[in-house]
Design an enzyme around this catalytic site. Sequence first.
Site, PDB file in Angstrom:
ATOM      1  N   GLU A  53      48.093  21.356  46.226  1.00 38.83           N
ATOM      2  CA  GLU A  53      49.155  20.354  46.379  1.00 38.83           C
ATOM      3  C   GLU A  53      50.428  20.680  45.618  1.00 38.83           C
ATOM      4  OE1 GLU A  53      47.935  16.227  46.071  1.00 38.83           O
ATOM      5  OE2 GLU A  53      45.890  16.819  46.504  1.00 38.83           O
ATOM      6  N   ASP A 126      43.436  17.720  45.961  1.00 36.84           N
ATOM      7  CA  ASP A 126      42.748  17.023  44.871  1.00 36.84           C
ATOM      8  C   ASP A 126      41.400  16.450  45.313  1.00 36.84           C
ATOM      9  OD1 ASP A 126      44.718  17.600  43.075  1.00 36.84           O
ATOM     10  OD2 ASP A 126      45.721  15.654  43.213  1.00 36.84           O
ATOM     11  N   ASP A 128      39.842  13.692  45.502  1.00 35.68           N
ATOM     12  CA  ASP A 128      39.724  12.251  45.696  1.00 35.68           C
ATOM     13  C   ASP A 128      40.000  11.937  47.160  1.00 35.68           C
ATOM     14  OD1 ASP A 128      42.441  12.618  45.884  1.00 35.68           O
ATOM     15  OD2 ASP A 128      42.928  11.564  44.028  1.00 35.68           O
ATOM     16  N   GLU A 130      42.557  10.584  48.595  1.00 35.48           N
ATOM     17  CA  GLU A 130      43.897  10.995  49.004  1.00 35.48           C
ATOM     18  C   GLU A 130      43.920  12.497  49.273  1.00 35.48           C
ATOM     19  OE1 GLU A 130      47.612   9.413  49.999  1.00 35.48           O
ATOM     20  OE2 GLU A 130      45.948   8.338  49.081  1.00 35.48           O
ATOM     21  N   TYR A 360      40.060  16.577  36.017  1.00 33.51           N
ATOM     22  CA  TYR A 360      40.824  15.713  36.918  1.00 33.51           C
ATOM     23  C   TYR A 360      40.998  14.328  36.323  1.00 33.51           C
ATOM     24  CZ  TYR A 360      42.561  13.911  41.340  1.00 33.51           C
ATOM     25  OH  TYR A 360      43.361  13.359  42.320  1.00 33.51           O
ATOM     26  N   ARG A 362      42.021  11.378  37.648  1.00 34.31           N
ATOM     27  CA  ARG A 362      41.823  10.137  38.409  1.00 34.31           C
ATOM     28  C   ARG A 362      40.325   9.960  38.622  1.00 34.31           C
ATOM     29  NH1 ARG A 362      46.446  12.432  40.769  1.00 34.31           N
ATOM     30  NH2 ARG A 362      48.317  11.185  40.387  1.00 34.31           N
ATOM     31  N   HIS A 406      33.659  12.013  40.056  1.00 38.98           N
ATOM     32  CA  HIS A 406      34.063  13.137  39.207  1.00 38.98           C
ATOM     33  C   HIS A 406      33.600  12.889  37.775  1.00 38.98           C
ATOM     34  CE1 HIS A 406      36.643  13.505  42.653  1.00 38.98           C
ATOM     35  NE2 HIS A 406      37.297  12.419  42.321  1.00 38.98           N
TER      36      HIS A 406
END
Length: 776
Positions: A53, A126, A128, A130, A360, A362, A406
């Site tokens: 990203e 990532d 997640d 999203e 990570y 989040r 995670h």
Amino acid sequence: MKAAAKKAAAKKTAATKTAAKKTTAAKTAAKKTAAKKTRAKKEEKGGTLVLVESPTKAKTIERYLGKGYTVRASMGHLRDLPKSQFGIDVENNFEPKYINIRGKGDLIKALKKDAAKADKVYLASDPDREGEAIAWHLAHLFDIDAASPCRIVFNEITKPAIQAAIKEPHPINIDRVDAQQARRMLDRIVGYKLSPLLWRKVRKGLSAGRVQSVTVKLICDREKAIQAFVSQEYWTIDLKLKKGKSNQFGADLVAMGEDFSRTGEMAEDMPPIKGYKLDIHNQQDAERAAALAAEGTWSVAEVKKRQRSRKAAAPFTTSSLQQDAARKLGFTSRKTMMVAQQLYEGIDLGRKGPSGLITYMRTDSTRISEVAQAEAKEYIIDHFGQEYYPEKANVYSASKKSQDAHEAIRPTSVGFVPEEIEKYLNKDQFRLYQLIWQRFVASQMVPAVFDTLSVKLQNGGLQAAASGSQLKFPGFQAVYIMADNEGDKDMSLPELAEGDELRLMKAVPKQHFTEPPPRYNDASLVKLLEEKGIGRPSTYAPIIETILARGYVSRISKAFQPTELGFVVVDLLEEYFKDIVDEKFTATMESRLDGIAGGELGYQKLLGDFYTPFAEELAKADEAIGHVELPVEVSDVPCDLCGRMMVVKQGRFGKFLACPGFPECRNTKPLLKDTGIKCPKCDGTIVERKSRRGKNFYGCKNYPECDFVTWDIPMEEKCPKCGSLQLKHVYRNGRVLPYCSNDACETRINHPINKELEKQREKAAKAKESAESASE
């Protein structure tokens, strides 16, 4: 002859230098040609393309993968719902209409070119929902089968994690993609259907959001509770006692004798010693209670000794990181996530090159890997000793609402000690990384142990209580002090035994007033959202930024306060769209989104269940609601251009003054809050102003004629020594330090504020020097 020889030698030297330059140039050209050929061969061979990203992440990962791999950045989403239209076909089973994001055409072409040359393409966005959706959109753009092993994920940007991920590619998780699509479309439905209603009925530019609206309601509810709060007076009696020649110690009077008559009523829950539970609400009763405490003899009625242990907190989740960073570092949620993203993507550590420093950021999990546990164990034993490590590694249970997708947020390597890599980090990066590192290491250590002492004292029918604690073994506190325990101090009592007689040194009545519930700040609001199941780790910071940007709330002294606009919009939504601002409904919707991610529910079913009643409410509200007039606050400041009295308006950076004659007159001014305190330099008064970054400062109302300015809060009381203006300096941790503004005052000798003011002067001088050099 000598001159001719020198001339010839000079020519020879020049010729040699020229030849050397030509040779160097030829070698450089040869190297460039070789590099071009190498790149060309590499392109011919194909290799593997990895799409991430961000460019920073791409640079770090490419270093770990080495030859045969090319890493490129998509810069986030490349496809999304169109901004100019609704983009959801409600009649066709909620089919979304995705388009390429405007301005990303050249990037898409370049990435397609790289993908066409590659033998394999791995999507490494990532880990997640999203990120899963971004991978799905990339697969669509590059004609990659989403069911093929094209997706790789990693929780940390380290060489072992990246190489392990490359070896285990898997298909895109469509259930997680659908959960992201459902959230996106839910927010689009609410935003694009409800916002126009607010434009028509209240004012243009407003927006309503599925999660942001319930957040504003929570803030408004707290403000209403504050406004409705009625403060009550109460008094306490502080006792200072002494045993023999030992140091005096403090105790609290907790109960009065039966002969103490007062205006209050006898408490129902009587304390062990019969009498009135201390519940005093006026000065007269307080003074009488203090006088009674001074009579007779105090003695020790009971002594309890015990050990208390305090366990370390779990490693950070997104929520707890934002809360601790707000309390300890003064960071907003947005700033915390921005800096954490930088630490995750990688920092250049000199010879070690770009390295991801944290996992990570989040996550709602407190789980950590066995490898990280083993590394922490080795570090703790080596640096603190075996006694600081528990018999079994500490394991922390996840909350019921946790997705546990995670690991917790931790350093990628305990070996990256904050102080050793500080020179590679900026100030904010270092402070946040140090917080994460310390919290993780502490989470693997033994509890802190305290010796505590509780003492009951009596004097006839009067009863008092005293307590003390002493840190016996620091345990995890050798590394990290939890935010809610930062103010803890050792409180020692003399050796006391039952029956010991004590001498009362003084009894001091103290007046207090009950306080309303505090306004939410970044830490407490994030904690509330997490507890109520509103939003998810990745959404807390965006929620806060959105409600600030829309002008529904203001951040005043780090606390959130609703604006008049916020109250109006929430009242409107409560009356006509109860589900939108109902916290239980919002939390249930989050659970249903989790169900989609788990493959238990189809996203079309969720959207259909929501849309039908919502559309009916929308139609009814459009008919029922008339135009809502926002109350206007008129100031006493006339407009410089047309003479009208200016009104107070709310913008994204706070309140300001504007001419009511808009659009004919567009005059605006900053809103100045007059403190009524006289300026020490002239006859003007000091007013409160806001800096460009929204920070409060104080200056003379007669600026620019008078240049008095200070970051510290002016006090009404003058200095008792010299009569000058006194100021209050507020530190990041909330500590308040009053001082005299007169540098020559005797109270300023060896005053701790001197160092702080010197720092401010040096900072201002550097800023001025930089500005002057930039203008040159």
